[in-house]
Design a protein around this motif. Structure first.
Motif, PDB file in Angstrom:
ATOM      1  N   GLU A   1      34.743  44.597  42.240  1.00  0.00           N
ATOM      2  CA  GLU A   1      33.649  43.987  41.471  1.00  0.00           C
ATOM      3  C   GLU A   1      34.072  43.734  40.025  1.00  0.00           C
ATOM      4  OE1 GLU A   1      29.752  45.810  43.770  1.00  0.00           O
ATOM      5  OE2 GLU A   1      30.877  47.090  42.371  1.00  0.00           O
ATOM      6  N   LEU A   2      34.786  44.693  39.447  1.00  0.00           N
ATOM      7  CA  LEU A   2      35.265  44.506  38.083  1.00  0.00           C
ATOM      8  C   LEU A   2      36.269  43.370  38.008  1.00  0.00           C
ATOM      9  CD1 LEU A   2      35.310  45.307  35.117  1.00  0.00           C
ATOM     10  CD2 LEU A   2      37.004  47.061  35.694  1.00  0.00           C
ATOM     11  N   SER A   3      37.175  43.298  38.976  1.00  0.00           N
ATOM     12  CA  SER A   3      38.179  42.230  38.966  1.00  0.00           C
ATOM     13  C   SER A   3      37.513  40.861  39.062  1.00  0.00           C
ATOM     14  CB  SER A   3      39.209  42.419  40.083  1.00  0.00           C
ATOM     15  OG  SER A   3      38.663  42.163  41.354  1.00  0.00           O
ATOM     16  N   THR A   4      36.467  40.773  39.865  1.00  0.00           N
ATOM     17  CA  THR A   4      35.730  39.514  39.985  1.00  0.00           C
ATOM     18  C   THR A   4      35.054  39.162  38.660  1.00  0.00           C
ATOM     19  OG1 THR A   4      35.356  39.866  42.344  1.00  0.00           O
ATOM     20  CG2 THR A   4      33.874  38.333  41.229  1.00  0.00           C
ATOM     21  N   SER A   5      34.443  40.147  38.033  1.00  0.00           N
ATOM     22  CA  SER A   5      33.774  39.927  36.749  1.00  0.00           C
ATOM     23  C   SER A   5      34.757  39.465  35.675  1.00  0.00           C
ATOM     24  CB  SER A   5      33.094  41.224  36.309  1.00  0.00           C
ATOM     25  OG  SER A   5      32.533  41.098  35.037  1.00  0.00           O
ATOM     26  N   LEU A   6      35.967  40.032  35.703  1.00  0.00           N
ATOM     27  CA  LEU A   6      36.986  39.683  34.710  1.00  0.00           C
ATOM     28  C   LEU A   6      37.794  38.443  35.089  1.00  0.00           C
ATOM     29  CD1 LEU A   6      38.322  43.277  34.012  1.00  0.00           C
ATOM     30  CD2 LEU A   6      37.072  41.829  32.400  1.00  0.00           C
ATOM     31  N   ASN A   7      37.619  37.994  36.326  1.00  0.00           N
ATOM     32  CA  ASN A   7      38.389  36.863  36.851  1.00  0.00           C
ATOM     33  C   ASN A   7      39.902  37.153  36.832  1.00  0.00           C
ATOM     34  OD1 ASN A   7      38.503  34.342  38.102  1.00  0.00           O
ATOM     35  ND2 ASN A   7      38.862  33.297  36.152  1.00  0.00           N
ATOM     36  N   ILE A   8      40.238  38.374  37.233  1.00  0.00           N
ATOM     37  CA  ILE A   8      41.640  38.768  37.398  1.00  0.00           C
ATOM     38  C   ILE A   8      41.787  39.390  38.784  1.00  0.00           C
ATOM     39  CG2 ILE A   8      42.057  39.091  34.928  1.00  0.00           C
ATOM     40  CD1 ILE A   8      41.868  42.121  35.352  1.00  0.00           C
ATOM     41  N   THR A   9      43.005  39.606  39.201  1.00  0.00           N
ATOM     42  CA  THR A   9      43.213  40.133  40.540  1.00  0.00           C
ATOM     43  C   THR A   9      42.844  41.613  40.624  1.00  0.00           C
ATOM     44  OG1 THR A   9      45.508  40.799  40.167  1.00  0.00           O
ATOM     45  CG2 THR A   9      45.126  38.517  40.929  1.00  0.00           C
ATOM     46  N   LEU A  10      42.525  42.033  41.825  1.00  0.00           N
ATOM     47  CA  LEU A  10      42.268  43.441  42.100  1.00  0.00           C
ATOM     48  C   LEU A  10      43.510  44.273  41.748  1.00  0.00           C
ATOM     49  CD1 LEU A  10      40.603  45.740  43.359  1.00  0.00           C
ATOM     50  CD2 LEU A  10      41.452  45.005  45.592  1.00  0.00           C
ATOM     51  N   THR A  11      44.674  43.732  42.056  1.00  0.00           N
ATOM     52  CA  THR A  11      45.924  44.424  41.732  1.00  0.00           C
ATOM     53  C   THR A  11      46.056  44.643  40.233  1.00  0.00           C
ATOM     54  OG1 THR A  11      46.994  43.489  43.679  1.00  0.00           O
ATOM     55  CG2 THR A  11      48.444  44.301  41.946  1.00  0.00           C
ATOM     56  N   ALA A  12      45.687  43.661  39.432  1.00  0.00           N
ATOM     57  CA  ALA A  12      45.772  43.795  37.975  1.00  0.00           C
ATOM     58  C   ALA A  12      44.877  44.928  37.487  1.00  0.00           C
ATOM     59  CB  ALA A  12      45.404  42.489  37.286  1.00  0.00           C
ATOM     60  N   VAL A  13      43.653  45.011  37.995  1.00  0.00           N
ATOM     61  CA  VAL A  13      42.745  46.085  37.592  1.00  0.00           C
ATOM     62  C   VAL A  13      43.316  47.437  38.005  1.00  0.00           C
ATOM     63  CG1 VAL A  13      40.439  47.085  37.882  1.00  0.00           C
ATOM     64  CG2 VAL A  13      40.692  44.618  37.601  1.00  0.00           C
ATOM     65  N   HIS A  14      43.837  47.511  39.216  1.00  0.00           N
ATOM     66  CA  HIS A  14      44.441  48.763  39.689  1.00  0.00           C
ATOM     67  C   HIS A  14      45.604  49.175  38.781  1.00  0.00           C
ATOM     68  CE1 HIS A  14      46.079  51.869  42.225  1.00  0.00           C
ATOM     69  NE2 HIS A  14      47.237  51.252  42.166  1.00  0.00           N
ATOM     70  N   ARG A  15      46.443  48.232  38.429  1.00  0.00           N
ATOM     71  CA  ARG A  15      47.591  48.546  37.569  1.00  0.00           C
ATOM     72  C   ARG A  15      47.156  48.991  36.181  1.00  0.00           C
ATOM     73  NH1 ARG A  15      51.601  43.682  39.449  1.00  0.00           N
ATOM     74  NH2 ARG A  15      52.353  44.739  41.324  1.00  0.00           N
ATOM     75  N   ILE A  16      46.105  48.394  35.661  1.00  0.00           N
ATOM     76  CA  ILE A  16      45.573  48.804  34.360  1.00  0.00           C
ATOM     77  C   ILE A  16      45.050  50.237  34.446  1.00  0.00           C
ATOM     78  CG2 ILE A  16      43.677  48.423  32.712  1.00  0.00           C
ATOM     79  CD1 ILE A  16      44.055  45.344  33.451  1.00  0.00           C
TER      80      ILE A  16
END
Length: 86
Positions: free
Chosen positions: A40-55
């Motif tokens: 849900e956060l990745s969608t809100s930020l318009n970035i990949t799920l992988t990017a959020v996980h890596r952050i």
């Protein structure tokens, strides 16, 4: 392997900047308090799920612009996080 490298990168970030780890922990707590999944956060930020996980796993650092966007997506004040870095 990729897992070994990402774990090593995370360890380096933690050693070099424990305050950065604390800042990311604060963002994770804010995400969880709002009941948002990584997806849900990745969608809100318009970035990949992988990017959020890596952050969130400290494998990738946020730049200032991304940090502010991340905070806004979570409904927290970026200044509150910056104050933790003092």
């Amino acid at each position: 392997s990729t897992l070994d490298r990402s774990s090593a990168a995370s360890d380096v970030y933690k050693r070099q900047s424990p305050k950065y780890g604390k800042l990311i922990g604060w963002l994770i707590a804010a995400r969880k308090a709002r009941g948002l999944s990584l997806r849900e956060l990745s969608t809100s930020l318009n970035i990949t799920l992988t990017a959020v996980h890596r952050i969130e796993s400290l494998e990738r650092r946020l730049d200032v612009f991304e940090y502010v966007q991340y905070c806004h997506a979570l409904g927290v004040d970026p200044i509150d996080g910056i104050k933790m870095l003092r």
